[in-house]
Design a protein around this motif. Structure first.
Motif, mmCIF file in Angstrom:
data_model
loop_
_atom_site.group_PDB
_atom_site.id
_atom_site.type_symbol
_atom_site.label_atom_id
_atom_site.label_comp_id
_atom_site.label_asym_id
_atom_site.label_seq_id
_atom_site.Cartn_x
_atom_site.Cartn_y
_atom_site.Cartn_z
ATOM 1 N N GLU A 118 2.199 -11.236 3.627
ATOM 2 C CA GLU A 118 3.088 -10.170 4.091
ATOM 3 C C GLU A 118 2.510 -8.867 3.536
ATOM 4 O O GLU A 118 2.088 -8.791 2.380
ATOM 5 C CB GLU A 118 4.545 -10.384 3.684
ATOM 6 N N TYR A 119 2.457 -7.855 4.398
ATOM 7 C CA TYR A 119 1.792 -6.607 4.045
ATOM 8 C C TYR A 119 2.722 -5.438 4.339
ATOM 9 O O TYR A 119 3.223 -5.306 5.454
ATOM 10 C CB TYR A 119 0.486 -6.479 4.832
ATOM 11 N N PHE A 120 2.957 -4.628 3.313
ATOM 12 C CA PHE A 120 3.851 -3.478 3.411
ATOM 13 C C PHE A 120 3.079 -2.188 3.166
ATOM 14 O O PHE A 120 2.363 -2.082 2.166
ATOM 15 C CB PHE A 120 4.962 -3.561 2.337
ATOM 16 N N ASN B 164 -4.314 0.687 -2.986
ATOM 17 C CA ASN B 164 -4.136 2.097 -2.639
ATOM 18 C C ASN B 164 -4.700 2.401 -1.252
ATOM 19 O O ASN B 164 -5.553 1.682 -0.736
ATOM 20 C CB ASN B 164 -4.761 2.992 -3.702
ATOM 21 N N SER B 165 -4.197 3.485 -0.673
ATOM 22 C CA SER B 165 -4.464 3.773 0.745
ATOM 23 C C SER B 165 -5.846 4.355 0.995
ATOM 24 O O SER B 165 -6.167 4.702 2.123
ATOM 25 C CB SER B 165 -3.394 4.719 1.295
ATOM 26 N N THR C 235 0.850 -1.187 0.000
ATOM 27 C CA THR C 235 0.000 0.000 0.000
ATOM 28 C C THR C 235 0.887 1.239 0.000
ATOM 29 O O THR C 235 1.622 1.463 0.957
ATOM 30 C CB THR C 235 -0.940 0.020 1.223
ATOM 31 N N PRO C 236 0.827 2.031 -1.084
ATOM 32 C CA PRO C 236 1.509 3.320 -1.088
ATOM 33 C C PRO C 236 0.658 4.326 -0.321
ATOM 34 O O PRO C 236 -0.570 4.278 -0.391
ATOM 35 C CB PRO C 236 1.585 3.676 -2.577
ATOM 36 N N ALA D 273 -8.881 1.969 7.541
ATOM 37 C CA ALA D 273 -9.869 1.109 6.863
ATOM 38 C C ALA D 273 -9.182 0.211 5.846
ATOM 39 O O ALA D 273 -9.540 -0.967 5.690
ATOM 40 C CB ALA D 273 -10.948 1.955 6.195
ATOM 41 N N THR D 274 -8.186 0.756 5.155
ATOM 42 C CA THR D 274 -7.437 -0.035 4.171
ATOM 43 C C THR D 274 -6.694 -1.176 4.852
ATOM 44 O O THR D 274 -6.816 -2.345 4.453
ATOM 45 C CB THR D 274 -6.444 0.871 3.413
ATOM 46 N N ILE D 275 -5.922 -0.852 5.885
ATOM 47 C CA ILE D 275 -5.145 -1.870 6.600
ATOM 48 C C ILE D 275 -6.069 -2.916 7.212
ATOM 49 O O ILE D 275 -5.822 -4.123 7.098
ATOM 50 C CB ILE D 275 -4.253 -1.222 7.676
ATOM 51 N N ASP D 276 -7.146 -2.466 7.844
ATOM 52 C CA ASP D 276 -8.075 -3.410 8.469
ATOM 53 C C ASP D 276 -8.695 -4.348 7.440
ATOM 54 O O ASP D 276 -8.925 -5.527 7.718
ATOM 55 C CB ASP D 276 -9.164 -2.672 9.241
ATOM 56 N N SER D 277 -8.947 -3.840 6.226
ATOM 57 C CA SER D 277 -9.543 -4.692 5.186
ATOM 58 C C SER D 277 -8.579 -5.794 4.753
ATOM 59 O O SER D 277 -9.015 -6.877 4.360
ATOM 60 C CB SER D 277 -9.993 -3.866 3.978
#
Length: 117
Positions: A35-37, A88-89, A10-11, A21-25
């Motif tokens: 793995e999540y960056f 996207n964020s 995610t930029p 909301a993006t990260i939680d999704s």
């Protein structure tokens, strides 16, 4: 059989109002091999405090970059996944997205998978 590793990038830049909301999704997918960056461009709006609040559930950096494409490429360069994606964020994944993608990839080994919303 082991689930394929999915790497998501995610930029982000000054997206504090959307980034949680993006990260939680992503994290709520409950996908077992992820793995999540979050690659942040040096936000000054509270984004960093939000990123810190996730502890070791996400990997993140915050530093000046040359924009969205640069941030995505920076993340993809360190990603180790069998499946690579960027989100996207200010976007979210619907429930079940990563499991659906992984199942399709495991069956087909497709080079490119897109959703049809």
């Amino acid at each position: 059989s082991k689930s394929p590793l999915i790497s998501i990038v995610t930029p982000s830049y000054n997206q504090a109002q959307f980034i949680r909301a993006t990260i939680d999704s992503v994290l709520s997918q409950a996908y077992p091999n992820l793995e999540y960056f979050v690659i942040d461009g040096g936000s000054t709006d509270g984004t960093i405090d939000i990123l810190k609040s996730y502890g070791d559930k996400i990997h993140w950096v915050s530093e000046k970059d040359a924009g969205q494409t640069d941030a995505i490429n920076k993340g993809l360069r360190i990603a180790k996944g069998d499946i690579l994606a960027y989100l996207n964020s200010d976007d979210v994944y619907m429930p079940g997205t990563l499991i659906a993608v992984a199942e399709y990839y495991t069956r087909t080994h497709a080079d490119w998978i897109t959703g049809d919303c």
